[in-house]
Motif scaffolding. Structure first.
Motif, PDB file in Angstrom:
ATOM      1  N   LEU A   1       0.834  -1.206   0.000  1.00 16.35           N
ATOM      2  CA  LEU A   1       0.000   0.000   0.000  1.00 16.35           C
ATOM      3  C   LEU A   1       0.868   1.255   0.000  1.00 16.35           C
ATOM      4  O   LEU A   1       0.516   2.259  -0.638  1.00 16.35           O
ATOM      5  CB  LEU A   1      -0.944  -0.002   1.196  1.00 16.35           C
ATOM      6  CG  LEU A   1      -1.939   1.162   1.261  1.00 16.35           C
ATOM      7  CD1 LEU A   1      -2.844   1.178   0.035  1.00 16.35           C
ATOM      8  CD2 LEU A   1      -2.785   1.075   2.529  1.00 16.35           C
ATOM      9  N   ASP A   2       1.982   1.214   0.724  1.00 15.87           N
ATOM     10  CA  ASP A   2       2.905   2.352   0.701  1.00 15.87           C
ATOM     11  C   ASP A   2       3.381   2.627  -0.728  1.00 15.87           C
ATOM     12  O   ASP A   2       3.498   3.789  -1.142  1.00 15.87           O
ATOM     13  CB  ASP A   2       4.105   2.080   1.606  1.00 15.87           C
ATOM     14  CG  ASP A   2       3.753   2.208   3.085  1.00 15.87           C
ATOM     15  OD1 ASP A   2       2.757   2.883   3.400  1.00 15.87           O
ATOM     16  OD2 ASP A   2       4.476   1.622   3.915  1.00 15.87           O
ATOM     17  N   HIS A   3       3.669   1.554  -1.459  1.00 16.76           N
ATOM     18  CA  HIS A   3       4.080   1.698  -2.858  1.00 16.76           C
ATOM     19  C   HIS A   3       2.950   2.318  -3.680  1.00 16.76           C
ATOM     20  O   HIS A   3       3.178   3.251  -4.465  1.00 16.76           O
ATOM     21  CB  HIS A   3       4.472   0.320  -3.420  1.00 16.76           C
ATOM     22  CG  HIS A   3       4.850   0.347  -4.860  1.00 16.76           C
ATOM     23  ND1 HIS A   3       5.136  -0.801  -5.580  1.00 16.76           N
ATOM     24  CD2 HIS A   3       4.973   1.360  -5.752  1.00 16.76           C
ATOM     25  CE1 HIS A   3       5.429  -0.486  -6.819  1.00 16.76           C
ATOM     26  NE2 HIS A   3       5.332   0.828  -6.960  1.00 16.76           N
ATOM     27  N   ILE A   4       1.739   1.812  -3.504  1.00 13.32           N
ATOM     28  CA  ILE A   4       0.602   2.332  -4.266  1.00 13.32           C
ATOM     29  C   ILE A   4       0.388   3.818  -3.970  1.00 13.32           C
ATOM     30  O   ILE A   4       0.164   4.631  -4.879  1.00 13.32           O
ATOM     31  CB  ILE A   4      -0.671   1.525  -3.943  1.00 13.32           C
ATOM     32  CG1 ILE A   4      -0.557   0.114  -4.533  1.00 13.32           C
ATOM     33  CG2 ILE A   4      -1.918   2.219  -4.485  1.00 13.32           C
ATOM     34  CD1 ILE A   4      -1.707  -0.798  -4.155  1.00 13.32           C
ATOM     35  N   MET A   5       0.467   4.190  -2.688  1.00 13.68           N
ATOM     36  CA  MET A   5       0.256   5.587  -2.321  1.00 13.68           C
ATOM     37  C   MET A   5       1.346   6.470  -2.914  1.00 13.68           C
ATOM     38  O   MET A   5       1.072   7.585  -3.386  1.00 13.68           O
ATOM     39  CB  MET A   5       0.216   5.724  -0.797  1.00 13.68           C
ATOM     40  CG  MET A   5      -0.986   5.044  -0.152  1.00 13.68           C
ATOM     41  SD  MET A   5      -1.014   5.169   1.652  1.00 13.68           S
ATOM     42  CE  MET A   5      -1.270   6.927   1.838  1.00 13.68           C
ATOM     43  N   ASP A   6       2.580   5.994  -2.908  1.00 16.37           N
ATOM     44  CA  ASP A   6       3.670   6.752  -3.516  1.00 16.37           C
ATOM     45  C   ASP A   6       3.435   6.904  -5.011  1.00 16.37           C
ATOM     46  O   ASP A   6       3.666   7.977  -5.594  1.00 16.37           O
ATOM     47  CB  ASP A   6       4.996   6.052  -3.246  1.00 16.37           C
ATOM     48  CG  ASP A   6       6.189   6.842  -3.777  1.00 16.37           C
ATOM     49  OD1 ASP A   6       6.252   8.058  -3.525  1.00 16.37           O
ATOM     50  OD2 ASP A   6       7.037   6.249  -4.452  1.00 16.37           O
ATOM     51  N   HIS A   7       2.958   5.830  -5.638  1.00 17.34           N
ATOM     52  CA  HIS A   7       2.668   5.864  -7.075  1.00 17.34           C
ATOM     53  C   HIS A   7       1.578   6.891  -7.377  1.00 17.34           C
ATOM     54  O   HIS A   7       1.722   7.712  -8.304  1.00 17.34           O
ATOM     55  CB  HIS A   7       2.223   4.472  -7.542  1.00 17.34           C
ATOM     56  CG  HIS A   7       1.745   4.430  -8.957  1.00 17.34           C
ATOM     57  ND1 HIS A   7       2.595   4.394 -10.038  1.00 17.34           N
ATOM     58  CD2 HIS A   7       0.483   4.438  -9.473  1.00 17.34           C
ATOM     59  CE1 HIS A   7       1.889   4.377 -11.153  1.00 17.34           C
ATOM     60  NE2 HIS A   7       0.610   4.399 -10.839  1.00 17.34           N
ATOM     61  N   VAL A   8       0.503   6.876  -6.603  1.00 13.86           N
ATOM     62  CA  VAL A   8      -0.592   7.819  -6.825  1.00 13.86           C
ATOM     63  C   VAL A   8      -0.125   9.248  -6.569  1.00 13.86           C
ATOM     64  O   VAL A   8      -0.501  10.182  -7.294  1.00 13.86           O
ATOM     65  CB  VAL A   8      -1.801   7.469  -5.937  1.00 13.86           C
ATOM     66  CG1 VAL A   8      -2.893   8.533  -6.064  1.00 13.86           C
ATOM     67  CG2 VAL A   8      -2.367   6.103  -6.322  1.00 13.86           C
ATOM     68  N   ASN A   9       0.713   9.441  -5.565  1.00 14.67           N
ATOM     69  CA  ASN A   9       1.233  10.775  -5.290  1.00 14.67           C
ATOM     70  C   ASN A   9       2.082  11.294  -6.450  1.00 14.67           C
ATOM     71  O   ASN A   9       2.056  12.496  -6.767  1.00 14.67           O
ATOM     72  CB  ASN A   9       2.052  10.779  -3.998  1.00 14.67           C
ATOM     73  CG  ASN A   9       1.181  10.736  -2.757  1.00 14.67           C
ATOM     74  OD1 ASN A   9       0.070  11.239  -2.755  1.00 14.67           O
ATOM     75  ND2 ASN A   9       1.685  10.116  -1.693  1.00 14.67           N
ATOM     76  N   LYS A  10       2.846  10.405  -7.071  1.00 17.23           N
ATOM     77  CA  LYS A  10       3.626  10.814  -8.242  1.00 17.23           C
ATOM     78  C   LYS A  10       2.695  11.250  -9.377  1.00 17.23           C
ATOM     79  O   LYS A  10       2.932  12.280 -10.028  1.00 17.23           O
ATOM     80  CB  LYS A  10       4.500   9.649  -8.724  1.00 17.23           C
ATOM     81  CG  LYS A  10       5.645   9.285  -7.804  1.00 17.23           C
ATOM     82  CD  LYS A  10       6.372   8.060  -8.327  1.00 17.23           C
ATOM     83  CE  LYS A  10       7.453   7.599  -7.381  1.00 17.23           C
ATOM     84  NZ  LYS A  10       8.087   6.331  -7.837  1.00 17.23           N
ATOM     85  N   ILE A  11       1.652  10.472  -9.615  1.00 13.53           N
ATOM     86  CA  ILE A  11       0.683  10.831 -10.659  1.00 13.53           C
ATOM     87  C   ILE A  11      -0.020  12.134 -10.289  1.00 13.53           C
ATOM     88  O   ILE A  11      -0.268  12.998 -11.147  1.00 13.53           O
ATOM     89  CB  ILE A  11      -0.340   9.700 -10.851  1.00 13.53           C
ATOM     90  CG1 ILE A  11       0.375   8.400 -11.253  1.00 13.53           C
ATOM     91  CG2 ILE A  11      -1.367  10.087 -11.897  1.00 13.53           C
ATOM     92  CD1 ILE A  11       1.065   8.442 -12.583  1.00 13.53           C
ATOM     93  N   HIS A  12      -0.339  12.273  -8.993  1.00 13.85           N
ATOM     94  CA  HIS A  12      -0.984  13.496  -8.519  1.00 13.85           C
ATOM     95  C   HIS A  12      -0.093  14.707  -8.783  1.00 13.85           C
ATOM     96  O   HIS A  12      -0.580  15.783  -9.180  1.00 13.85           O
ATOM     97  CB  HIS A  12      -1.291  13.368  -7.030  1.00 13.85           C
ATOM     98  CG  HIS A  12      -2.179  14.457  -6.513  1.00 13.85           C
ATOM     99  ND1 HIS A  12      -2.365  14.678  -5.164  1.00 13.85           N
ATOM    100  CD2 HIS A  12      -2.925  15.388  -7.145  1.00 13.85           C
ATOM    101  CE1 HIS A  12      -3.199  15.688  -4.999  1.00 13.85           C
ATOM    102  NE2 HIS A  12      -3.545  16.140  -6.192  1.00 13.85           N
ATOM    103  N   ALA A  13       1.196  14.542  -8.558  1.00 15.76           N
ATOM    104  CA  ALA A  13       2.133  15.642  -8.813  1.00 15.76           C
ATOM    105  C   ALA A  13       2.136  16.013 -10.295  1.00 15.76           C
ATOM    106  O   ALA A  13       2.204  17.199 -10.649  1.00 15.76           O
ATOM    107  CB  ALA A  13       3.541  15.243  -8.360  1.00 15.76           C
ATOM    108  N   ILE A  14       2.060  14.998 -11.161  1.00 11.46           N
ATOM    109  CA  ILE A  14       2.000  15.261 -12.601  1.00 11.46           C
ATOM    110  C   ILE A  14       0.726  16.029 -12.940  1.00 11.46           C
ATOM    111  O   ILE A  14       0.741  16.982 -13.728  1.00 11.46           O
ATOM    112  CB  ILE A  14       2.068  13.942 -13.391  1.00 11.46           C
ATOM    113  CG1 ILE A  14       3.432  13.278 -13.199  1.00 11.46           C
ATOM    114  CG2 ILE A  14       1.798  14.171 -14.874  1.00 11.46           C
ATOM    115  CD1 ILE A  14       3.535  11.898 -13.799  1.00 11.46           C
ATOM    116  N   ALA A  15      -0.391  15.609 -12.331  1.00  4.34           N
ATOM    117  CA  ALA A  15      -1.661  16.301 -12.573  1.00  4.34           C
ATOM    118  C   ALA A  15      -1.572  17.751 -12.125  1.00  4.34           C
ATOM    119  O   ALA A  15      -2.054  18.665 -12.818  1.00  4.34           O
ATOM    120  CB  ALA A  15      -2.796  15.587 -11.842  1.00  4.34           C
TER     121      ALA A  15
END
Length: 777
Positions: free
Chosen positions: A697-711
């Motif tokens: 889940l930590d990996h998933i949250m980091d992944h979503v945060n990276k995408i969020h930063a792109i957005a």
């Protein structure tokens, strides 16, 4: 000179017209508020004004487009805010569930239900639509991105907005990257699912507590009294905690031989065995495992450790690499009673190469098995569970779908295999299978599937028929005049159970069609040859050909192909007929069965006619009874399965790629089942439990945060572009005004001067027209 009336009238008319034109031009410029109204009046002003007008129009379009895109991007950014907040709440609940000692079954299930509700909320957020357009579907904005089962339905394309001349900026977040992305800064990590218990300490009468194995413990401690057979224990009792395990006694205990298979981070498959004495440490075992995976004294490719639950964990030290797996078990010779025939001593164990022979020894109870990995997969031959078999196991069945558990990974770029991927691109070819083959398209120089062991497709069809299809990668060879092999074509032999030696229901090659652009000889009128069939070479064999054959076998109807030999047709017509027979059978079978590679590189067979299928599938390589090398030592690796589809291997904790909703479902299932860590005897032996779920889940949250930063970056970029376009538009408009806009005072004075000149011209003309001879008489 005589001035005639005609000349005077002509001159007056010309003066009148010139003055009228000047007055008209002045009035027209005043009306148009421009310095010029026609290009020829001032080419320089016209060119500058046209260029500035084009720039202003472009900037106006950018303003309008970025205004709409900005709203889309801001909505995406806000939606991802909600997504991240929900994931944060999910993590809080998951950590709460990880406290195994404080929850009753009721409270744990309540937490699982809360997690499930959050998962549904995430699905709802993922399906957010603004003005009828879904935010996360890529360019398929009218398609709902996430289905109820968590599968993704959109695409991975960006929607772009004009940000300048020949410049576009993406403003959406495709769900393919968000929900099914890959993070190359993460490593693959796997774990065994059987806890190593200190069995020696269980013999201690003064210690009633269960103890786990640690790095500094010796090998004999997880074998304990099992150095004796059950019959010997019944006759003489268990071994003594002290006297049977003192320093001298331990030196005389038989060593344990460990059998290991897997795939190295390099993509090379391997099979090996190594020996450790009873007084060797657990750390020695981990070192040997690392060497088997490719570690050397100067270079490490994996990190091997033991966690607090006494389970072995392995981490790929190459971030972004998906290729790492292993299976492991140990065999130890036992002391038996006088009545027992102890045929299985240490030397025989060390010399064994056949997995079935080793399994038989365990079944007879004359060797001790130390299992590290367990699963609920069924052995395709014996119909029972096996902790020793690596990949001769049936695929998992879920409702109408049958699916393997091992993603097929392309070695060169770590991508998931698709239908068009060639088997040679994913095969873990090792040094034992290297050999150049001309005419093919090997993935790496000098490697070819032609040297690999036969691939078996063991299929029980939906109608109950069972087939064994054997793919011989070296089945048909083409040689040149000198006798050298210049091409290899795989053959497939299909036999229906019960298998009768020497008999087959179908023998053939694999075929595909191509367009032959040659003209048909002597045709009138001339025309081209249509689709023609050709045999598929070994290194060109793709997963589509395998899946098409699985479709036919799973449907259980070989009528169109049965009893025909389609091997190596020697004419074009023979090739066409062989392909036509195959294609007709496939098209009929595909009505009720579908076999394809899914987005995770998994072979997925779906029965379209029922909700619970009877189809069973196993795919494995036949090593001819030699599953392990002859010699003991990690430097010896032979007979590896270069193609493995369903493995009883280490359970995945984390990997570079994610499948967001499938991963969340696994986490929720672990909480529901009470699997706090990997447990071979749990409801789902293939889970890493709640503890592993937290890391994932930590990996998933980091992944979503990276995408969020792109957005957020996209949103900011588009907003800045809009503001810049607005400012530039005003600047261009001001410059354009300076270039072409009229000066009202100047034009008014010009008009007044032209008007005075016009009036003077009229008065002069009137006076001149009054002159005649009568005025002088």
């Amino acid at each position: 000179m005589r001035i005639t009336n005609q000349l005077q009238n002509r001159q007056n008319l010309l003066n009148y017209q010139n003055s009228a034109v000047k007055n008209y031009d002045s009035i027209e410029k005043l009306s148009a508020k421009m310095k010029i109204t026609r290009p020829y009046e001032d080419v320089g002003i016209y060119v500058d004004a046209t260029r500035l007008d084009y720039e202003a129009t472009t900037l106006e379009q950018i303003k309008e487009a970025t205004t709409k895109a900005s709203e889309f991007a801001k909505n995406t950014d806000q939606t991802l805010n909600d997504f991240v907040d929900t994931l944060d709440s999910f993590k809080v609940k998951l950590i709460q569930a990880a406290n195994s000692g404080v929850h009753s079954t009721t409270s744990r299930v309540a937490i699982a239900n809360d997690l499930k509700a959050m998962r549904e909320q995430l699905v709802s957020i993922s399906n957010t639509a603004i003005n009828g357009q879904y935010l996360f579907s890529g360019t398929a904005v009218d398609t709902k991105p996430i289905s109820a089962d968590g599968s993704y339905n959109g695409n991975g394309n960006n929607i772009e907005v004009l940000a300048g001349s020949n410049l576009t900026v993406p403003f959406n977040i495709p769900g393919e990257g968000l929900f099914l992305g890959r993070d190359n800064d993460y490593a693959k990590q796997v774990t065994t699912n059987i806890t190593l218990i200190n069995k020696h300490e269980e013999l201690n009468p003064q210690n009633a507590n269960k103890e786990y194995m640690r790095l500094t413990d010796e090998i004999y401690k997880f074998i304990g009294t099992d150095y004796r057979t059950s019959a010997k224990i019944a006759a003489d009792g268990e071994m003594n905690y002290t006297t049977d395990f003192n320093k001298d006694a331990v030196k005389n205990l038989p060593p344990t031989v460990f059998f290991m298979q897997g795939q190295r981070p390099s993509g090379e498959s391997f099979s090996t065995k190594f020996e450790l004495s009873a007084d060797a440490k657990v750390s020695d075992l981990l070192d040997q495992m690392g060497r088997a995976m490719g570690n050397t004294d100067t270079n490490k490719v994996v990190e091997v450790s033991i966690n607090k639950d006494a389970q072995i964990q392995m981490t790929n030290l190459q971030n972004g690499n998906e290729m790492m797996s292993f299976s492991l078990f140990g065999l130890t010779a036992q002391t038996g009673t006088a009545q027992e025939r102890l045929l299985w001593n240490t030397d025989r164990i060390k010399g064994a190469t056949s997995l079935s022979e080793l399994e038989e020894a365990v079944r007879l109870g004359v060797v001790h098995l130390t299992s590290f990995i367990g699963s609920d997969y069924i052995h395709t031959d014996r119909g029972v569970k096996s902790d020793m078999d690596y990949d001769k196991l049936n695929f998992a069945t879920k409702g109408a779908t049958v699916q393997n558990n091992t993603s097929q990974i392309v070695r060169k770029d770590n991508s998931f295999a698709t239908n068009s991927t060639r088997l040679s691109e994913v095969a873990g070819l090792s040094s034992g299978q290297i050999g150049a083959v001309g005419g093919g398209n090997p993935n790496a120089a000098g490697t070819s599937l032609a040297n690999a062991d036969n691939l078996i497709l063991d299929v029980t069809a939906k109608n109950g028929n069972r087939y064994k299809a054997t793919i011989n990668f070296n089945g048909t060879q083409v040689q040149n005049q000198a006798g050298a092999v210049i091409a290899n074509y795989p053959t497939i032999t299909i036999q229906k159970h019960p298998i009768q030696a020497g008999q087959a229901d179908y023998i053939g090659n694999f075929f595909k069609t191509y367009w032959n652009e040659q003209l048909v000889p002597n045709a009138n009128p001339p025309r081209q040859i249509g689709n023609q069939a050709k045999m598929v070479e070994t290194d060109d064999l793709s997963f589509k050909e395998i899946n098409d054959m699985l479709t036919i076998l799973a449907n259980g109807d070989l009528d169109k192909m049965q009893g025909k030999n389609h091997r190596n047709p020697n004419t074009q017509q023979g090739l066409n007929d062989a392909y036509a027979a195959f294609e007709e059978t496939f098209l009929q079978a595909s009505v009720s069965v579908e076999s394809t590679m899914n987005h995770r590189g998994l072979v997925t067979v779906k029965d379209k006619t029922t909700s619970v299928t009877n189809i069973k599938i196993a795919m494995y390589q036949d090593h001819g009874g030699k599953d392990y090398p002859d010699a003991v030592g990690t430097e010896n690796t032979k007979s590896a399965s270069v193609l493995s589809f369903n493995k009883n291997d280490a359970v995945t904790i984390d990997r570079p790629s994610i499948d967001l909703f499938a991963d969340l479902d696994d986490m929720i299932e672990a909480v529901f089942n009470g699997d706090f860590y990997g447990n071979a005897k749990g409801v789902n032996p293939r889970t890493s439990g709640v503890q592993g779920a937290i890391k994932r889940l930590d990996h998933i949250m980091d992944h979503v945060n990276k995408i969020h930063a792109i957005a957020g970056t996209n949103s900011r970029h588009i907003t800045d572009t809009n503001e810049r376009a607005t400012t530039l538009y005003l600047n261009v408009a001001e410059v354009k005004s300076t270039v072409i806009d009229a000066d009202y005072g100047e034009l008014a004075m010009q008009f007044q001067n032209n008007l005075l000149a016009y009036q003077a011209m009229l008065q002069a003309s009137a006076k001149i027209n009054q002159i005649s001879l009568l005025n002088y008489m």
